[in-house]
Write a protein that holds these residues in place. Structure first.
Motif, mmCIF file in Angstrom:
data_model
loop_
_atom_site.group_PDB
_atom_site.id
_atom_site.type_symbol
_atom_site.label_atom_id
_atom_site.label_comp_id
_atom_site.label_asym_id
_atom_site.label_seq_id
_atom_site.Cartn_x
_atom_site.Cartn_y
_atom_site.Cartn_z
ATOM 1 N N ASN A 14 0.801 -1.236 0.000
ATOM 2 C CA ASN A 14 0.000 0.000 0.000
ATOM 3 C C ASN A 14 0.825 1.273 0.000
ATOM 4 O OD1 ASN A 14 -2.750 -0.513 -0.168
ATOM 5 N ND2 ASN A 14 -2.598 -1.565 1.824
ATOM 6 N N LEU A 15 1.865 1.274 -0.785
ATOM 7 C CA LEU A 15 2.761 2.425 -0.808
ATOM 8 C C LEU A 15 2.094 3.626 -1.467
ATOM 9 C CD1 LEU A 15 6.392 1.584 -1.927
ATOM 10 C CD2 LEU A 15 5.602 2.521 0.260
ATOM 11 N N ALA A 16 2.283 4.786 -0.843
ATOM 12 C CA ALA A 16 1.785 6.013 -1.451
ATOM 13 C C ALA A 16 2.789 7.128 -1.221
ATOM 14 C CB ALA A 16 0.437 6.393 -0.849
ATOM 15 N N LYS A 17 2.935 7.982 -2.220
ATOM 16 C CA LYS A 17 3.761 9.164 -2.066
ATOM 17 C C LYS A 17 3.027 10.352 -2.643
ATOM 18 C CE LYS A 17 7.337 11.591 -1.001
ATOM 19 N NZ LYS A 17 7.815 11.710 0.392
ATOM 20 N N ARG A 18 2.810 11.362 -1.786
ATOM 21 C CA ARG A 18 2.182 12.592 -2.244
ATOM 22 C C ARG A 18 3.183 13.724 -2.110
ATOM 23 N NH1 ARG A 18 -2.046 9.905 0.463
ATOM 24 N NH2 ARG A 18 -1.293 10.742 2.443
ATOM 25 N N PHE A 19 3.348 14.489 -3.172
ATOM 26 C CA PHE A 19 4.210 15.665 -3.112
ATOM 27 C C PHE A 19 3.332 16.901 -3.001
ATOM 28 C CE2 PHE A 19 6.798 12.710 -5.729
ATOM 29 C CZ PHE A 19 7.928 12.648 -4.929
ATOM 30 N N THR A 60 9.385 7.543 -8.744
ATOM 31 C CA THR A 60 8.996 7.709 -7.344
ATOM 32 C C THR A 60 8.892 6.340 -6.675
ATOM 33 O OG1 THR A 60 7.795 9.693 -7.970
ATOM 34 C CG2 THR A 60 7.294 8.773 -5.809
ATOM 35 N N LEU A 61 8.272 5.384 -7.341
ATOM 36 C CA LEU A 61 8.162 4.036 -6.788
ATOM 37 C C LEU A 61 9.556 3.444 -6.553
ATOM 38 C CD1 LEU A 61 6.538 1.522 -5.964
ATOM 39 C CD2 LEU A 61 6.551 0.823 -8.368
ATOM 40 N N ALA A 62 10.438 3.581 -7.537
ATOM 41 C CA ALA A 62 11.791 3.030 -7.405
ATOM 42 C C ALA A 62 12.490 3.630 -6.193
ATOM 43 C CB ALA A 62 12.592 3.311 -8.675
ATOM 44 N N ARG A 63 12.353 4.940 -6.009
ATOM 45 C CA ARG A 63 13.002 5.608 -4.878
ATOM 46 C C ARG A 63 12.388 5.174 -3.549
ATOM 47 N NH1 ARG A 63 14.350 8.534 -9.110
ATOM 48 N NH2 ARG A 63 16.097 9.998 -8.999
ATOM 49 N N LEU A 64 11.093 4.936 -3.557
ATOM 50 C CA LEU A 64 10.438 4.456 -2.336
ATOM 51 C C LEU A 64 10.928 3.057 -1.978
ATOM 52 C CD1 LEU A 64 6.716 5.541 -2.965
ATOM 53 C CD2 LEU A 64 8.251 6.462 -1.211
ATOM 54 N N LEU A 65 11.073 2.219 -2.992
ATOM 55 C CA LEU A 65 11.464 0.828 -2.742
ATOM 56 C C LEU A 65 12.834 0.747 -2.069
ATOM 57 C CD1 LEU A 65 10.297 -1.064 -5.969
ATOM 58 C CD2 LEU A 65 9.369 -1.287 -3.656
ATOM 59 N N LEU A 66 13.703 1.706 -2.376
ATOM 60 C CA LEU A 66 15.026 1.710 -1.748
ATOM 61 C C LEU A 66 15.104 2.741 -0.622
ATOM 62 C CD1 LEU A 66 17.597 1.193 -4.597
ATOM 63 C CD2 LEU A 66 16.284 -0.442 -3.272
ATOM 64 N N ARG A 67 13.970 3.332 -0.321
ATOM 65 C CA ARG A 67 13.874 4.389 0.677
ATOM 66 C C ARG A 67 14.891 5.501 0.458
ATOM 67 N NH1 ARG A 67 14.238 4.397 7.120
ATOM 68 N NH2 ARG A 67 13.499 6.516 7.372
ATOM 69 N N LEU A 68 14.990 5.913 -0.778
ATOM 70 C CA LEU A 68 15.732 7.136 -1.063
ATOM 71 C C LEU A 68 14.837 8.313 -0.715
ATOM 72 C CD1 LEU A 68 17.397 6.150 -4.464
ATOM 73 C CD2 LEU A 68 18.412 6.138 -2.182
ATOM 74 N N ILE A 69 13.521 8.064 -0.696
ATOM 75 C CA ILE A 69 12.566 9.029 -0.170
ATOM 76 C C ILE A 69 11.614 8.292 0.774
ATOM 77 C CG2 ILE A 69 12.623 10.661 -2.108
ATOM 78 C CD1 ILE A 69 10.194 9.291 -3.288
ATOM 79 N N ASP A 70 11.006 9.016 1.673
ATOM 80 C CA ASP A 70 10.087 8.392 2.630
ATOM 81 C C ASP A 70 8.662 8.379 2.086
ATOM 82 O OD1 ASP A 70 12.000 7.852 4.547
ATOM 83 O OD2 ASP A 70 11.870 9.885 5.393
ATOM 84 N N PRO A 71 7.949 7.274 2.318
ATOM 85 C CA PRO A 71 6.576 7.198 1.810
ATOM 86 C C PRO A 71 5.617 8.065 2.627
ATOM 87 C CG PRO A 71 7.119 5.216 3.045
ATOM 88 C CD PRO A 71 8.370 6.054 3.002
ATOM 89 N N SER A 72 4.524 8.500 1.988
ATOM 90 C CA SER A 72 3.465 9.184 2.727
ATOM 91 C C SER A 72 2.634 8.158 3.486
ATOM 92 C CB SER A 72 2.551 9.958 1.767
ATOM 93 O OG SER A 72 3.302 10.771 0.915
ATOM 94 N N GLU A 73 2.527 6.982 2.879
ATOM 95 C CA GLU A 73 1.786 5.877 3.498
ATOM 96 C C GLU A 73 2.411 4.573 3.046
ATOM 97 O OE1 GLU A 73 -2.414 5.851 2.408
ATOM 98 O OE2 GLU A 73 -2.439 7.976 2.987
ATOM 99 N N GLY A 74 2.178 3.531 3.824
ATOM 100 C CA GLY A 74 2.563 2.200 3.390
ATOM 101 C C GLY A 74 3.909 1.739 3.898
ATOM 102 N N GLU A 75 4.267 0.512 3.530
ATOM 103 C CA GLU A 75 5.464 -0.129 4.058
ATOM 104 C C GLU A 75 6.266 -0.780 2.938
ATOM 105 O OE1 GLU A 75 2.784 -2.565 6.165
ATOM 106 O OE2 GLU A 75 3.409 -1.798 8.120
ATOM 107 N N VAL A 76 7.565 -0.898 3.203
ATOM 108 C CA VAL A 76 8.442 -1.629 2.283
ATOM 109 C C VAL A 76 9.209 -2.658 3.107
ATOM 110 C CG1 VAL A 76 10.367 -1.503 0.675
ATOM 111 C CG2 VAL A 76 8.736 0.391 0.800
#
Ligand SMILES: Nc1ncnc2c1ncn2[C@@H]1O[C@H](COP(=O)(O)OP(=O)(O)O)[C@@H](O)[C@H]1O
Ligand SMILES: Nc1ncnc2c1ncn2[C@@H]1O[C@H](COP(=O)(O)OP(=O)(O)O)[C@@H](O)[C@H]1O
Ligand code: SF4
Ligand code: SF4
Ligand SMILES: [Mg+2]
Ligand SMILES: [Mg+2]
Lengths: 367, 341
Positions: A14-19, A60-76
């Motif tokens: 349930n990954l989400a990233k809002r800018f 954005t998804l790729a960066r979330l998967l490696l936690r180069l950025i923090d998600p707004s919601e969800g887990e990796v």
């Protein structure tokens, strides 16, 4: 399910990233929903491709998967731990396992660092070996990616796009990673050089026992080297499946449209086929219902209001479309590639045989 | 292929609108010509694709034809380029400036570099019209709107007042096409117009260019490194390698009867949607730079068929069939190398 989870190396839930962007509109801050509720499993040792047009949220998804950025919601999850919640210091240690190859080798390499220093850096950061060992390792990596060991003393601007991408790959390998995510690693390269880099990645994957996640905007590029494909549209996964099955019979109208857009290298295939019209809508205000409905040839009234869920339709196959059965039935006959002429086939096989023999006798290098 | 006197092949083929003959260019001080004896022509309504990897001299060639190549450092070594009876290479800066944007126009890969960020797209199209036509503001603006509609920019009337950065890459490329076609040019050179775009948008732009060309009868030279694009749009093809044309012919011949090893390499490296068939064939190595041009056949260092003779003698561009020529001493290859030997 239990046998499946064993070899999952990386998983998004349930990954989400809002800018947040721009002004407050009627008191509410607007935000770009770059990634919006993505769940995805990456299996150990596989190559997973993530495909979609520009602006669909792949980077954005790729960066979330490696936690180069923090998600707004969800887990990796990596190795059973939620890395999205890991303290920075611990995350830094994990970086050794999780590496990134950027789209633009130009901008991702520090122009003032020598190629040797660029490749050595991850080893230094993770305290691997001593200086002498690292120097040897840099030379070995350079040779392995098809460059000359002496290149260590040169600077990025002295290299072509393809060579810079090889340098980026050598750097990503330096810390001995388990997962490599490539964000459009070949998109900016000439077609001929794309093939070189794709073959290199395929070899390295075997040799270093890697799990690969490859981001691409073009379905043809990753056809030859991925085991599974996830198709993304406006922040969501709309279809997912094993490569062979997905290419043989796409179930989502968007996947089919992406396939139809690829120019086929045969003038006899010149298509008058239906093309996708318009651009990807803004993720600031994504369309209601099915996000693809503004461009979908199959859209009906229901599509404009009712959001289709990503559902399992076969083992390993997921699709988010109300009318996927219709897509399945319509098939993709229009996609069949006409066979090359006899003369062309003969010369192409002559060319391939000669090149292969030559590449086997001379150690692959230089380029 | 070259003719000194004006003995054009009568009647048989269409009179070329542009005929480039033996064009050679170099950059001051470099050891060899960056463009080395290139000839091609294109007729009204015809599409010629020039295809080759980055660094092969495609852009330098087209910039020279448009009078946009800075000289010095560049210089013309020899050759001419006849366009509507005049040699483009012999025109003054002023004369060629008058043709550019009017009788001939060019589109580049990255529209942002040729669109001015501080003017609206409507103003920019109108300005190019007024530069070459004695029309007033209202009329020029009407023409700008008409052009945006013709390149199918949705809600064209509103977009007229947009700035380039407010548009997507695909829309900006449409604006570039609108600007290029605003004065009904007879010749359009498009240098990698779709390379920076997604495949979906590329397909739209190629469709649009094909359609507009049918309407206007403009001669089109489209430059690309992608043979998939060539197959979609070309009538004729010139395969360029390291400043020379190594194969040329009708699009059907290039794909059905490819002769030059470089053409074969380019075809082989196009990834396809077909079955996963082992490794992609590649062309090893890369295009040489001007200061390291090999003697003899410039493709020899990367060619799987090369031998000592290839490295000393320049293979001439020789006809293999009517209108189809290749510059390889061993064409057709099967005659010299047998089948799958
Ligand atoms: N740092 C950011 N701030 C604001 N918007 C962003 C940022 N990064 C990406 N976006 C937006 O999020 C969307 C997805 O972008 P991206 O992940 O780069 O897509 P892709 O890689 O598929 O092209 C786009 O609309 C993009 O403009
Ligand atoms: N202004 C310049 N000065 C020196 N070399 C140049 C200049 N412009 C281009 N070149 C060189 O000329 C060669 C051909 O370039 P170009 O025409 O841009 O190739 P293509 O368009 O086929 O990619 C390249 O090796 C390039 O580096
Ligand atoms: S749900 Fe409707 S609009 Fe969405 S992809 Fe399916 S058919 Fe098209
Ligand atoms: S002349 Fe020789 S090196 Fe050049 S393309 Fe032909 S076989 Fe290859
Ligand atoms: Mg991206
Ligand atoms: Mg160019």
């Amino acid at each position: 399910m239990s046998s499946d989870t064993r070899d999952v190396i990386l998983e998004a839930r349930n990954l989400a990233k809002r800018f947040p962007v721009g002004m407050k509109l009627f008191g509410e801050r607007q935000s770009v929903r770059a990634v919006d509720g993505v769940s995805l499993k990456v299996h150990r040792g596989e190559t997973l491709a993530v495909v979609g047009e520009s602006g669909c949220g792949k980077s954005t998804l790729a960066r979330l998967l490696l936690r180069l950025i923090d998600p707004s919601e969800g887990e990796v999850f990596y190795g059973g731990r939620n890395i999205a919640a890991l303290p920075r210091a611990e995350m830094r240690r994990l970086r050794k396992d999780l590496q990134f190859v950027f789209q633009d080798p130009f901008s991702s390499l520090n122009p003032r660092m020598s190629v040797g220093a660029i490749i050595e850096e991850p080893m230094r950061v993770h305290g691997l070996g001593n200086a002498a060992w690292r120097r040897e390792e840099v030379a070995r990596l350079l040779t392995r990616v098809g460059l000359r060991a002496e290149f260590a003393d040169r600077y990025p601007h002295e290299f072509s796009g393809g060579q810079r991408q090889r340098i980026g790959i050598a750097r990503a390998l330096a810390s001995g990673p388990k997962v490599l995510i490539g964000d459009e690693p070949v998109s900016a390269l000439d077609v001929s050089i794309q093939a070189q880099v794709i073959n290199l990645l395929e070899d390295l994957k075997q040799e270093y026992d890697l799990t690969l996640v490859l981001i691409a905007h073009d379905l043809a590029v990753i056809r030859h080297m991925s085991d599974r494909v996830a198709v993304m549209y406006l922040g969501e996964i709309v279809e997912e499946g094993a490569t062979a099955a997905l290419y043989a019979a796409p179930l989502h109208p968007y996947t089919r449209a992406l396939m139809q857009a690829i120019p086929i290298p045969s003038p006899r295939a010149r298509k008058a086929a239906v093309k996708l019209t318009g651009d990807v809508p803004s993720p600031l205000a994504p369309p209601s219902g099915c996000r693809f409905h503004t461009r979908c040839p199959l859209a009906d009234l229901r599509c404009a209001v009712d959001r289709p869920a990503l559902q399992d339709v076969e083992p390993g196959r997921r699709v988010a479309c109300h009318h996927w059965q219709r897509v399945a039935k319509e098939g993709t006959a229009a996609l069949a590639e006409p066979e090359a002429s006899q003369a062309a086939r003969r010369r192409l096989s002559l060319y391939r045989d000669r090149s292969e023999r030559q590449q086997n006798s001379v150690p692959q290098s230089e380029s | 292929m070259q003719s000194d006197t004006a003995t054009l092949p009568a009647a048989a083929s269409r009179t070329p609108l542009l005929a480039v003959e033996d064009l050679a260019l170099r950059f001051g001080g470099s050891a060899s010509n960056v463009v080395d004896g290139v000839s091609f022509d294109v007729a009204a309504g015809e599409t010629l694709c020039i295809v080759g990897e980055s660094g092969c001299g495609k852009s330098v060639t087209s910039l020279a034809l448009m009078g946009l190549l800075p000289m010095p450092p560049a210089e013309i070594v020899r050759g001419r380029a006849l366009f509507e009876g005049r040699d483009l290479l012999a025109l003054s800066r002023r004369e060629i400036g008058k043709l550019r944007g009017d009788r001939m126009a060019m589109i580049f890969q990255e529209p942002m570099t040729s669109l001015n960020p501080v003017y609206t797209v409507g103003d920019q199209i109108a300005e190019i019209v007024r530069r070459h036509r004695p029309v007033g503001r209202t009329e020029a603006r009407a023409r700008a709107l008409e052009m945006l509609e013709r390149v199918k920019v949705p809600a064209a009337k509103r977009r007229l007042d947009d700035y380039p950065h407010q548009m997507s890459g695909g829309m900006r490329q449409r604006v570039m096409i609108a600007m290029a076609l605003a004065n009904d040019p007879r010749l359009l050179i498009a240098d990698e117009p779709t390379t920076a775009l997604d495949v979906t948008i590329q397909a739209q732009i190629l469709d649009l260019m094909r359609e507009l060309q049918q309407e206007t009868g403009t001669a089109l030279i489209l430059i690309t490194h992608d043979l998939g694009v060539v197959a979609e749009i070309a009538d004729k093809v010139a395969v360029m390698y390291a400043g020379r044309i190594v194969e040329t012919g009708p699009v059907g011949a290039i794909f059905d009867d490819p002769q030059h090893p470089y053409t074969l390499g380019l075809i082989s490296s196009v990834p396809s949607l077909g079955e996963r068939g082992g490794r992609l064939a590649t062309i090893p190595g890369m295009v040489p730079t001007v200061d390291r041009m090999p003697a003899g056949c410039r493709f020899a260092p990367r060619c799987p068929f090369a031998d000592a003779a290839c490295r000393t003698e320049v293979p001439p561009l020789a006809e293999v069939a009517a209108g189809h020529a290749a510059a390889c001493r061993y064409a057709p290859l099967e005659r010299h190398f047998g089948d799958a030997a």
